[in-house]
Design a protein around this motif. Structure first.
Motif, PDB file in Angstrom:
ATOM      1  N   ASP A 290       0.845  -1.190   0.000  1.00  0.00           N
ATOM      2  CA  ASP A 290       0.000   0.000   0.000  1.00  0.00           C
ATOM      3  C   ASP A 290       0.886   1.249   0.000  1.00  0.00           C
ATOM      4  N   PRO A 291       0.906   2.031  -1.083  1.00  0.00           N
ATOM      5  CA  PRO A 291       1.773   3.218  -1.133  1.00  0.00           C
ATOM      6  C   PRO A 291       1.366   4.316  -0.163  1.00  0.00           C
ATOM      7  N   ASN A 292       0.124   4.271   0.345  1.00  0.00           N
ATOM      8  CA  ASN A 292      -0.304   5.291   1.301  1.00  0.00           C
ATOM      9  C   ASN A 292       0.510   5.248   2.591  1.00  0.00           C
ATOM     10  N   LEU A 293       1.148   4.105   2.868  1.00  0.00           N
ATOM     11  CA  LEU A 293       1.958   3.975   4.076  1.00  0.00           C
ATOM     12  C   LEU A 293       3.164   4.915   4.076  1.00  0.00           C
ATOM     13  N   PHE A 294       3.619   5.310   2.871  1.00  0.00           N
ATOM     14  CA  PHE A 294       4.860   6.064   2.765  1.00  0.00           C
ATOM     15  C   PHE A 294       4.666   7.578   2.745  1.00  0.00           C
ATOM     16  N   VAL A 295       3.455   8.039   2.525  1.00  0.00           N
ATOM     17  CA  VAL A 295       3.220   9.452   2.241  1.00  0.00           C
ATOM     18  C   VAL A 295       3.719  10.357   3.351  1.00  0.00           C
ATOM     19  N   ASP A 296       3.372  10.060   4.575  1.00  0.00           N
ATOM     20  CA  ASP A 296       3.725  10.947   5.683  1.00  0.00           C
ATOM     21  C   ASP A 296       4.801  10.345   6.573  1.00  0.00           C
ATOM     22  N   GLY A 297       5.568   9.415   5.991  1.00  0.00           N
ATOM     23  CA  GLY A 297       6.612   8.751   6.765  1.00  0.00           C
ATOM     24  C   GLY A 297       6.134   7.413   7.283  1.00  0.00           C
ATOM     25  N   ILE A 298       6.686   6.334   6.747  1.00  0.00           N
ATOM     26  CA  ILE A 298       6.234   4.997   7.118  1.00  0.00           C
ATOM     27  C   ILE A 298       6.711   4.656   8.526  1.00  0.00           C
ATOM     28  N   SER A 299       5.891   3.981   9.277  1.00  0.00           N
ATOM     29  CA  SER A 299       6.258   3.590  10.641  1.00  0.00           C
ATOM     30  C   SER A 299       7.319   2.499  10.604  1.00  0.00           C
ATOM     31  N   THR A 300       8.062   2.404  11.686  1.00  0.00           N
ATOM     32  CA  THR A 300       9.110   1.387  11.781  1.00  0.00           C
ATOM     33  C   THR A 300       8.532  -0.019  11.644  1.00  0.00           C
ATOM     34  N   GLN A 301       7.375  -0.237  12.231  1.00  0.00           N
ATOM     35  CA  GLN A 301       6.748  -1.554  12.183  1.00  0.00           C
ATOM     36  C   GLN A 301       6.354  -1.922  10.757  1.00  0.00           C
ATOM     37  N   ASP A 302       5.733  -0.973  10.048  1.00  0.00           N
ATOM     38  CA  ASP A 302       5.324  -1.247   8.671  1.00  0.00           C
ATOM     39  C   ASP A 302       6.537  -1.449   7.767  1.00  0.00           C
ATOM     40  N   TRP A 303       7.561  -0.621   7.950  1.00  0.00           N
ATOM     41  CA  TRP A 303       8.755  -0.759   7.122  1.00  0.00           C
ATOM     42  C   TRP A 303       9.432  -2.107   7.350  1.00  0.00           C
ATOM     43  N   LYS A 304       9.520  -2.522   8.589  1.00  0.00           N
ATOM     44  CA  LYS A 304      10.140  -3.808   8.886  1.00  0.00           C
ATOM     45  C   LYS A 304       9.349  -4.954   8.260  1.00  0.00           C
ATOM     46  N   ALA A 305       8.028  -4.855   8.313  1.00  0.00           N
ATOM     47  CA  ALA A 305       7.199  -5.915   7.733  1.00  0.00           C
ATOM     48  C   ALA A 305       7.417  -6.024   6.231  1.00  0.00           C
ATOM     49  N   LEU A 306       7.573  -4.890   5.551  1.00  0.00           N
ATOM     50  CA  LEU A 306       7.776  -4.901   4.102  1.00  0.00           C
ATOM     51  C   LEU A 306       9.209  -5.291   3.746  1.00  0.00           C
ATOM     52  N   ASN A 307      10.161  -4.712   4.438  1.00  0.00           N
ATOM     53  CA  ASN A 307      11.564  -4.896   4.086  1.00  0.00           C
ATOM     54  C   ASN A 307      12.094  -6.275   4.457  1.00  0.00           C
ATOM     55  N   ASP A 308      11.576  -6.854   5.529  1.00  0.00           N
ATOM     56  CA  ASP A 308      12.077  -8.150   5.995  1.00  0.00           C
ATOM     57  C   ASP A 308      11.264  -9.331   5.474  1.00  0.00           C
ATOM     58  N   SER A 309      10.214  -9.062   4.722  1.00  0.00           N
ATOM     59  CA  SER A 309       9.383 -10.152   4.222  1.00  0.00           C
ATOM     60  C   SER A 309      10.151 -11.008   3.219  1.00  0.00           C
ATOM     61  N   PRO A 310      10.091 -12.337   3.345  1.00  0.00           N
ATOM     62  CA  PRO A 310      10.776 -13.201   2.372  1.00  0.00           C
ATOM     63  C   PRO A 310      10.162 -13.127   0.979  1.00  0.00           C
ATOM     64  N   ASP A 311       8.956 -12.564   0.875  1.00  0.00           N
ATOM     65  CA  ASP A 311       8.299 -12.427  -0.425  1.00  0.00           C
ATOM     66  C   ASP A 311       8.695 -11.149  -1.145  1.00  0.00           C
ATOM     67  N   HIS A 312       9.426 -10.267  -0.483  1.00  0.00           N
ATOM     68  CA  HIS A 312       9.933  -9.030  -1.076  1.00  0.00           C
ATOM     69  C   HIS A 312       8.845  -8.243  -1.827  1.00  0.00           C
ATOM     70  N   PRO A 313       7.837  -7.753  -1.122  1.00  0.00           N
ATOM     71  CA  PRO A 313       6.746  -7.037  -1.800  1.00  0.00           C
ATOM     72  C   PRO A 313       7.173  -5.728  -2.449  1.00  0.00           C
ATOM     73  N   LEU A 314       8.290  -5.129  -2.027  1.00  0.00           N
ATOM     74  CA  LEU A 314       8.743  -3.878  -2.630  1.00  0.00           C
ATOM     75  C   LEU A 314       9.479  -4.098  -3.948  1.00  0.00           C
ATOM     76  N   LEU A 315       9.819  -5.333  -4.261  1.00  0.00           N
ATOM     77  CA  LEU A 315      10.551  -5.658  -5.486  1.00  0.00           C
ATOM     78  C   LEU A 315       9.599  -5.689  -6.675  1.00  0.00           C
ATOM     79  N   ASN A 316       9.940  -4.945  -7.723  1.00  0.00           N
ATOM     80  CA  ASN A 316       9.133  -4.962  -8.944  1.00  0.00           C
ATOM     81  C   ASN A 316       9.643  -6.078  -9.852  1.00  0.00           C
ATOM     82  N   ARG A 317       9.077  -7.255  -9.700  1.00  0.00           N
ATOM     83  CA  ARG A 317       9.540  -8.422 -10.440  1.00  0.00           C
ATOM     84  C   ARG A 317       9.365  -8.282 -11.950  1.00  0.00           C
ATOM     85  N   ALA A 318       8.405  -7.493 -12.378  1.00  0.00           N
ATOM     86  CA  ALA A 318       8.103  -7.385 -13.808  1.00  0.00           C
ATOM     87  C   ALA A 318       9.231  -6.743 -14.595  1.00  0.00           C
TER      88      ALA A 318
END
Length: 668
Positions: A290-318
């Motif tokens: 969800d890009p809305n998480l980043f608009v006003d500064g993403i929380s540490t908890q949300d960033w950790k969930a995205l960055n540490d996920s083994p599925d790498h949701p921030l990676l644009n595989r296409a």
């Protein structure tokens, strides 16, 4: 002894002293007058300017950011008004104490305080600094009712970025975030500091980053008179900001939504292109965020969930992840054979189930082989032996020479940041890739692997979709692009981003038709027939499977492997066959056989785009059963079998690193 004084002499001395004193006073007055003249006359303009600078402050007025919308006008990124709690430092005696008191009225978290203090250091005393944004009606009421207690504290209306589609198309749209030091350096390098005065946000990913210059707009200026204490007294003049330009995309957000939903919880990517223009209709990378998480500064908890996920949701595989294409590479190999005179459409080879090269035996996917195989049949049944022989006859230099202009192994130039070039293997590439001399040598067996889309081959889904679109255009190549028009915020003029093809590859129409007819056969009688059974349109396709690690001669048994060690599932397709309107490439990570996972997704996307149906095609289990009927895994025999490998656990991006050629795997 008595001293006699003469009155006349005393008077003369007194008069002399008076004259000297008067001359000294006149000299001092002269020096003072000279200094006044210098300051008030000769340096008048200089000091007047300095005085005005102390009296007048230039305040930047941040422009409204441009809107992003899809091809049908559906808004993907917009601005919305929100109420923000702000403090003007020069009107507050004790900022820390004020924050503590405000915290009793509204929730002010530690990260809000840290952000406020950082902004406070970078701002002027007479500029208000935001403490909290997105205040609720109840919070606003609490502050307003107690406003008399907080001089210098205000509730202001500000515009914030909003992504109304949420996680849908998040890798395309991207997001904005607060400006950091790296952004400041980038702005300074572009000599654009003046246009970002007062701005707190900047594009960080996707279109928001790539088209930052268009979307940001031009900052305005307001002249404000301030007193000796730095407090604003009144506004003197104002130059209005110019709103950023809007972006109209080639993307169909509903098609994008259907494609993302078709993946379910699986990881993968999909790229759908309009062949006639190169416009991207859908570009999927799953999982999303969800890009809305980043608009006003993403929380540490949300960033950790995205960055540490083994599925790498921030990676644009296409556009970033490169995979061996498997059998989806075979139609392009078939075209290379035709164009370079190594094959004719009717020429057949005898497939006895393997191909010998020196002491190595490269096994076919079917025990005993497919019999006599011409070009059409080689695509329909995905005959490995046909392409073993063809690759050997072409040679690696000719393969690389033909595939390069189609876009394999190079960036397409799509208007998104972070595109990978992939790997088009060649002896030259290998010499540059490896350091040790023994690793730099190119072996004939490696060419055989390349011929069936394995080995060092590694391409992005975007590259495969673009190459297929070029094939459908008989060699006319358009740059894949997301933005169709940039709309000027002042004049409303719509400026087209892409119009002309970037290249025309000389291909013989008869050769292209032979290959495309083979792909139609895949969906009507071959490995893709179950997925496209009952379709109201004729389509062409090609299934493919990409190995994740080397079996070292062992039998591939999917159920015994961990999910992330299973083969990747590929499918490329186009429709309608007579006049293609859509070309796509689908990749399902660790999805197994192409007909099992990727082909049903392609069917759902095409059904929606061509028929506006939200579901279509058979269940994956039916496709898997059909695939089992189509071919049988040959498995290892007494002969030596050599296979390519990528080490277990390697990330998706990058080519398989084993120098050994592939053999004996299920072809799709």
């Amino acid at each position: 002894m008595t001293e006699f004084r003469t009155p006349g002499r005393e008077l003369a001395r007194f008069r002399l002293r008076v004259v000297v004193a008067m001359l000294f006073v006149c000299l001092c007055l002269g020096l003072l007058a000279t200094r006044f003249y210098y300051l008030q006359v000769l340096r008048h303009e200089y000091y007047l300017t300095r005085a005005e600078d102390n009296r007048i402050a230039l305040l930047p007025t941040v422009p409204h950011r441009g809107t992003i919308m899809d091809r049908n006008g559906v808004v993907l990124a917009r601005n919305y008004a929100t109420y923000t709690l702000e403090i003007t430092p020069d009107q507050v005696e004790d900022v820390e104490a004020t924050l503590d008191e405000l915290a009793t009225l509204v929730a002010i978290e530690a990260r809000d305080r840290r952000r406020f203090m950082k902004l406070l250091e970078e701002s002027r005393n007479f500029e208000s600094v935001p403490v909290r944004s997105r205040l609720s009606d109840e919070e606003i009421a609490r502050i307003v009712s107690q406003r008399y207690r907080f001089p210098g504290v205000e509730v202001k209306a500000r515009l914030l970025r909003d992504y109304p589609q949420g996680a849908v198309a998040s890798h395309i749209v991207g997001y904005i975030g607060r400006i950091n030091q790296r952004d400041v350096e980038r702005i300074e390098q572009a000599d654009n500091e003046a246009n970002y005065r007062g701005s707190q946000h900047i594009g960080k990913a996707g279109l928001e980053l790539f088209y930052e210059t268009e979307l940001h707009g031009i900052t305005g200026v307001e002249q404000v008179e301030v007193n000796a204490g730095g407090r604003a007294v009144r506004a003197l003049s104002r130059i209005a900001p110019i709103q950023g330009n809007d972006l109209e995309l080639t993307l169909d957000i509903e098609l994008q939504r259907v494609a993302e939903k078709a993946f379910g919880e699986r990881r993968g990517a999909l790229v759908a292109i309009e062949p006639a223009s190169g416009g991207v209709l859908a570009l999927v990378s799953t999982p999303t965020f969800d890009p809305n998480l980043f608009v006003d500064g993403i929380s540490t908890q949300d960033w950790k969930a995205l960055n540490d996920s083994p599925d790498h949701p921030l990676l644009n595989r296409a556009i970033y992840s490169a995979y061996p294409p498997g059998s989806t590479f075979k139609p392009f190999m078939a075209l290379a054979g035709l164009e370079m005179g190594k094959r004719t459409a009717r020429q057949a080879i005898a497939d006895i189930g393997y191909f010998n090269l020196g002491n190595h035996r490269f096994m076919d996917d079917k025990i005993g082989g497919h019999g006599m195989v011409d070009l059409h049949k080689s695509i329909v049944v995905s005959c490995n032996t046909y392409y073993y022989q063809l690759a050997h006859e072409l040679g690696i230099d000719n393969i690389a020479k033909f595939m390069g202009p189609l876009g394999f192994g190079s960036r397409t130039g799509i208007d998104l940041p972070g595109e990978a070039s992939g790997v088009l293997p060649s002896p030259e590439w290998k010499r540059e890739r490896f350091r040790r001399p023994e690793q730099q040598q190119w072996y004939a067996g490696e060419t055989i692997s390349v011929g069936i889309g394995q080995g060092y081959n590694a391409y992005t889904p975007l590259q495969l979709a673009s190459a297929l679109a070029t094939l459908l255009n008989n060699g006319k190549q358009y740059r894949p692009h997301i933005v169709r028009h940039v709309v000027d915020s002042l004049s409303g003029e719509r400026r087209a981003v892409e119009r002309e093809p970037v290249r025309e590859i000389p291909l013989k129409p008869a050769n292209v038709k032979a290959v495309l007819d083979g792909m139609v056969g895949v969906n009507s009688e071959g490995t893709g027939r179950r997925a496209f059974q009952g379709a109201a349109y004729t389509s062409g396709g090609k299934t493919g499977t990409a190995q994740v690690f080397s079996l070292r001669g062992q039998r591939y048994e999917e159920k015994r492997l961990r999910e992330r060690l299973r083969d990747h599932s590929w499918f490329i397709a186009y429709a309608p066959a007579q006049a293609p309107q859509i070309a796509l490439a689908v990749l399902v990570e660790n999805g197994g056989f192409g007909a099992q996972s990727a082909a049903p997704i392609a069917r759902q996307v095409m059904d929606y785009y061509l028929l506006h149906q939200r579901a279509g095609g058979p269940a994956a289990e039916d496709a898997e059963a059909d695939e089992a009927d189509e071919s049988v895994d040959a498995g290892p025999k007494d002969e030596e079998v050599v296979e390519p490998a990528a080490e277990p656990g390697l990330p998706a991006r990058g080519a398989a690193r084993s120098p050994a050629p592939a053999a004996g795997r299920r072809a799709q």
